[in-house]
Write a protein that holds these residues in place. Structure first.
Motif, PDB file in Angstrom:
ATOM      1  N   PRO A  95       0.770  -1.331   0.028  1.00 22.89           N
ATOM      2  CA  PRO A  95      -0.152  -0.131  -0.019  1.00 22.89           C
ATOM      3  C   PRO A  95       1.001   1.196  -0.020  1.00 22.89           C
ATOM      4  CG  PRO A  95      -0.701  -1.583   1.777  1.00 22.89           C
ATOM      5  CD  PRO A  95       0.744  -1.999   1.416  1.00 22.89           C
ATOM      6  N   ILE A  96       2.171   1.106  -0.001  1.00 22.67           N
ATOM      7  CA  ILE A  96       2.837   2.176  -0.004  1.00 22.67           C
ATOM      8  C   ILE A  96       2.742   3.347  -0.986  1.00 22.67           C
ATOM      9  CG2 ILE A  96       5.367   3.395  -0.231  1.00 22.67           C
ATOM     10  CD1 ILE A  96       6.248   1.124   1.606  1.00 22.67           C
ATOM     11  N   ASN A  97       2.669   2.824  -2.320  1.00 16.65           N
ATOM     12  CA  ASN A  97       2.545   3.610  -3.225  1.00 16.65           C
ATOM     13  C   ASN A  97       1.119   4.095  -3.655  1.00 16.65           C
ATOM     14  OD1 ASN A  97       5.105   3.330  -4.123  1.00 16.65           O
ATOM     15  ND2 ASN A  97       4.670   1.686  -5.467  1.00 16.65           N
ATOM     16  N   THR A  98      -0.121   3.762  -2.697  1.00 18.61           N
ATOM     17  CA  THR A  98      -1.349   4.061  -3.007  1.00 18.61           C
ATOM     18  C   THR A  98      -1.610   5.093  -1.808  1.00 18.61           C
ATOM     19  OG1 THR A  98      -2.110   2.192  -1.441  1.00 18.61           O
ATOM     20  CG2 THR A  98      -1.869   1.730  -3.878  1.00 18.61           C
ATOM     21  N   GLY A  99      -0.948   5.404  -1.012  1.00 23.41           N
ATOM     22  CA  GLY A  99      -1.159   6.080   0.407  1.00 23.41           C
ATOM     23  C   GLY A  99      -1.953   5.534   1.385  1.00 23.41           C
ATOM     24  N   LEU A 100      -2.175   4.233   1.300  1.00 22.75           N
ATOM     25  CA  LEU A 100      -3.079   3.366   2.410  1.00 22.75           C
ATOM     26  C   LEU A 100      -2.342   2.930   3.618  1.00 22.75           C
ATOM     27  CD1 LEU A 100      -5.347   1.169   0.137  1.00 22.75           C
ATOM     28  CD2 LEU A 100      -5.957   2.592   1.734  1.00 22.75           C
ATOM     29  N   ILE A 101      -1.087   3.444   3.702  1.00 19.82           N
ATOM     30  CA  ILE A 101      -0.197   3.104   4.847  1.00 19.82           C
ATOM     31  C   ILE A 101       0.357   4.277   5.296  1.00 19.82           C
ATOM     32  CG2 ILE A 101       2.177   2.613   3.837  1.00 19.82           C
ATOM     33  CD1 ILE A 101       2.012  -0.057   5.284  1.00 19.82           C
ATOM     34  N   SER A 102       0.848   4.296   6.593  1.00 22.59           N
ATOM     35  CA  SER A 102       1.532   5.419   7.131  1.00 22.59           C
ATOM     36  C   SER A 102       2.446   5.067   8.224  1.00 22.59           C
ATOM     37  CB  SER A 102       0.269   6.020   8.008  1.00 22.59           C
ATOM     38  OG  SER A 102      -0.090   5.351   8.912  1.00 22.59           O
ATOM     39  N   TYR A 103       3.251   6.154   8.833  1.00 26.60           N
ATOM     40  CA  TYR A 103       4.250   5.751   9.897  1.00 26.60           C
ATOM     41  C   TYR A 103       3.584   5.187  11.009  1.00 26.60           C
ATOM     42  CZ  TYR A 103       7.941   8.287   7.221  1.00 26.60           C
ATOM     43  OH  TYR A 103       9.106   8.782   6.705  1.00 26.60           O
ATOM     44  N   LEU A 104       2.461   5.458  11.196  1.00 25.46           N
ATOM     45  CA  LEU A 104       1.710   4.697  12.461  1.00 25.46           C
ATOM     46  C   LEU A 104       1.537   3.354  12.068  1.00 25.46           C
ATOM     47  CD1 LEU A 104      -0.008   5.237  15.230  1.00 25.46           C
ATOM     48  CD2 LEU A 104      -1.844   5.533  13.922  1.00 25.46           C
ATOM     49  N   ASP A 105       1.242   2.911  10.876  1.00 25.40           N
ATOM     50  CA  ASP A 105       1.161   1.408  10.622  1.00 25.40           C
ATOM     51  C   ASP A 105       2.370   0.584  10.732  1.00 25.40           C
ATOM     52  OD1 ASP A 105      -1.614   1.483  10.574  1.00 25.40           O
ATOM     53  OD2 ASP A 105      -1.318   2.259   8.163  1.00 25.40           O
ATOM     54  N   ILE A 106       3.597   1.488  10.262  1.00 24.65           N
ATOM     55  CA  ILE A 106       4.581   0.810   9.908  1.00 24.65           C
ATOM     56  C   ILE A 106       5.417   0.593  11.282  1.00 24.65           C
ATOM     57  CG2 ILE A 106       6.983   0.784   8.747  1.00 24.65           C
ATOM     58  CD1 ILE A 106       5.332   2.239   6.291  1.00 24.65           C
ATOM     59  N   LEU A 107       5.573   1.752  11.912  1.00 22.87           N
ATOM     60  CA  LEU A 107       6.597   1.894  13.189  1.00 22.87           C
ATOM     61  C   LEU A 107       5.849   1.524  14.487  1.00 22.87           C
ATOM     62  CD1 LEU A 107       8.282   5.102  12.373  1.00 22.87           C
ATOM     63  CD2 LEU A 107       9.125   3.075  11.870  1.00 22.87           C
ATOM     64  N   PHE A 108       4.547   1.746  14.587  1.00 28.42           N
ATOM     65  CA  PHE A 108       3.898   1.370  15.810  1.00 28.42           C
ATOM     66  C   PHE A 108       3.892  -0.105  16.309  1.00 28.42           C
ATOM     67  CE2 PHE A 108       0.356   0.439  18.668  1.00 28.42           C
ATOM     68  CZ  PHE A 108       0.686   1.205  19.710  1.00 28.42           C
ATOM     69  N   PRO A 109       3.689  -0.986  15.351  1.00 30.36           N
ATOM     70  CA  PRO A 109       3.732  -2.356  15.834  1.00 30.36           C
ATOM     71  C   PRO A 109       5.001  -3.038  16.485  1.00 30.36           C
ATOM     72  CG  PRO A 109       2.426  -2.341  13.939  1.00 30.36           C
ATOM     73  CD  PRO A 109       3.014  -1.007  14.031  1.00 30.36           C
ATOM     74  N   PRO A 110       5.973  -2.727  15.739  1.00 30.48           N
ATOM     75  CA  PRO A 110       7.379  -3.297  16.351  1.00 30.48           C
ATOM     76  C   PRO A 110       7.591  -2.515  17.524  1.00 30.48           C
ATOM     77  CG  PRO A 110       7.847  -2.911  13.925  1.00 30.48           C
ATOM     78  CD  PRO A 110       6.444  -2.522  14.318  1.00 30.48           C
ATOM     79  N   CYS A 111       7.402  -1.126  17.744  1.00 33.24           N
ATOM     80  CA  CYS A 111       7.456  -0.488  18.834  1.00 33.24           C
ATOM     81  C   CYS A 111       6.900  -1.020  20.259  1.00 33.24           C
ATOM     82  CB  CYS A 111       7.441   1.076  18.650  1.00 33.24           C
ATOM     83  SG  CYS A 111       8.644   1.866  17.580  1.00 33.24           S
ATOM     84  N   LEU A 112       5.505  -1.125  19.651  1.00 34.84           N
ATOM     85  CA  LEU A 112       4.565  -1.648  20.987  1.00 34.84           C
ATOM     86  C   LEU A 112       5.112  -3.258  21.476  1.00 34.84           C
ATOM     87  CD1 LEU A 112       2.100  -1.582  22.948  1.00 34.84           C
ATOM     88  CD2 LEU A 112       0.871  -2.441  20.888  1.00 34.84           C
ATOM     89  N   LEU A 113       5.736  -4.046  20.418  1.00 40.81           N
ATOM     90  CA  LEU A 113       5.721  -5.410  20.881  1.00 40.81           C
ATOM     91  C   LEU A 113       7.278  -5.206  21.707  1.00 40.81           C
ATOM     92  CD1 LEU A 113       4.729  -7.538  17.627  1.00 40.81           C
ATOM     93  CD2 LEU A 113       3.830  -7.241  19.694  1.00 40.81           C
ATOM     94  N   GLY A 114       8.069  -4.311  21.331  1.00 35.48           N
ATOM     95  CA  GLY A 114       9.407  -4.128  21.640  1.00 35.48           C
ATOM     96  C   GLY A 114       9.149  -3.714  23.258  1.00 35.48           C
ATOM     97  N   LEU A 115       8.229  -2.688  23.661  1.00 29.86           N
ATOM     98  CA  LEU A 115       7.952  -2.326  24.926  1.00 29.86           C
ATOM     99  C   LEU A 115       7.237  -3.273  25.692  1.00 29.86           C
ATOM    100  CD1 LEU A 115       7.597   0.201  26.471  1.00 29.86           C
ATOM    101  CD2 LEU A 115       5.358   0.552  25.755  1.00 29.86           C
ATOM    102  N   ILE A 116       6.247  -4.186  25.202  1.00 33.10           N
ATOM    103  CA  ILE A 116       5.754  -5.639  25.887  1.00 33.10           C
ATOM    104  C   ILE A 116       6.781  -6.390  26.191  1.00 33.10           C
ATOM    105  CG2 ILE A 116       4.252  -7.420  25.529  1.00 33.10           C
ATOM    106  CD1 ILE A 116       2.544  -5.645  23.831  1.00 33.10           C
ATOM    107  N   ILE A 117       7.864  -6.940  25.122  1.00 37.29           N
ATOM    108  CA  ILE A 117       8.925  -7.709  25.490  1.00 37.29           C
ATOM    109  C   ILE A 117       9.951  -7.075  26.686  1.00 37.29           C
ATOM    110  CG2 ILE A 117      10.893  -8.618  24.604  1.00 37.29           C
ATOM    111  CD1 ILE A 117       9.522  -9.020  22.078  1.00 37.29           C
ATOM    112  N   TYR A 118      10.177  -5.837  26.718  1.00 38.41           N
ATOM    113  CA  TYR A 118      11.051  -5.350  27.710  1.00 38.41           C
ATOM    114  C   TYR A 118      10.393  -5.534  29.097  1.00 38.41           C
ATOM    115  CZ  TYR A 118      12.889  -1.619  30.548  1.00 38.41           C
ATOM    116  OH  TYR A 118      13.493  -0.826  31.611  1.00 38.41           O
ATOM    117  N   PHE A 119       9.003  -5.107  29.349  1.00 34.55           N
ATOM    118  CA  PHE A 119       8.524  -5.219  30.489  1.00 34.55           C
ATOM    119  C   PHE A 119       8.297  -6.688  30.975  1.00 34.55           C
ATOM    120  CE2 PHE A 119       6.833  -0.935  29.626  1.00 34.55           C
ATOM    121  CZ  PHE A 119       7.324  -0.393  30.517  1.00 34.55           C
TER     122      PHE A 119
END
Length: 215
Positions: A182-206
């Motif tokens: 979806p990158i070339n269609t505008g259907l994706i954003s930084y929230l979609d790309i970056l948030f899942p790994p960041c959230l999972l990393g936070l959960i793994i840390y705790f």
């Protein structure tokens, strides 16, 4: 499990144990998770309204690819999450992620962007219009919120429970396709790309921090 608080059991915060969950409980928790997902998607969709027309601005196969989590995730929840421990981890992640997503949609301006990609998804609705008939023959679909997070959770679950490498590769390729297509269609954003790994990393840390304290 019967001694666990009733409210916690209702919300899917089951005891942290390997006790199997009944089919009725799995169906109830799957339905509960989908209700929260639907509510989050509708609330996020009302923060900005920019429909994209399938068949005109967006090819049909990309639209179906982006909507595919709506069909795959319920199947995954019901058939793959079988123990109280699995449901507990999944529901905690769901309850943690939705407020962050909704807060981002409500607080960040829809037009704000970083570089070539928008901060938030540029479209909230897909419109399927039948141009060969009258103008009222239109189906409008709200895009599901945070599909990449759910697919990444599926990959992690598959990687830890299925020994076959091809199953892991399929789930990883599916997550990658939803990220790249979806990158070339505008259907994706930084929230979609970056948030899942960041959230999972936070959960793994705790989780690691908690295990160090208990040991």
């Amino acid at each position: 499990m019967n001694t666990h608080p009733v409210l916690a059991r209702f919300l899917g915060i089951l005891p942290d144990c390997d006790e199997p969950v009944s089919y009725g409980t799995r169906l109830r928790l799957t339905s509960l998770a989908l209700v929260f997902w639907l509510i989050g998607s509708l609330v996020a969709g009302t923060s900005f309204y920019q429909p994209i027309y399938v068949g005109q601005a967006l090819p049909l196969w990309i639209a179906l690819c982006y909507l595919s989590p709506s069909f795959i995730i319920p199947i995954f929840l019901y058939y793959c999450l079988k123990t109280a421990e699995q449901w507990r981890a999944f529901m905690l992640c769901l309850y943690l992620s939705l407020p962050i997503y909704l807060g981002a949609f409500l607080l960040i301006p829809p037009t704000f962007s970083l570089g070539d990609l928008p901060t938030l998804p540029a479209y909230s609705h897909l419109v399927f219009a039948n141009t060969s008939s009258n103008s009222t023959s239109v189906i409008e679909v709200t895009l599901p919120i945070a599909p990449l997070l759910w697919i990444l959770l599926i990959h992690i679950h598959v990687s830890s429970n299925f020994p076959k490498s091809w199953v892991k590769l399929i789930t990883l390729a599916y997550w990658g396709a939803l990220t790249l297509i979806p990158i070339n269609t505008g259907l994706i954003s930084y929230l979609d790309i970056l948030f899942p790994p960041c959230l999972l990393g936070l959960i793994i840390y705790f989780l690691c921090r908690n295990s160090e304290k208990t040991s």
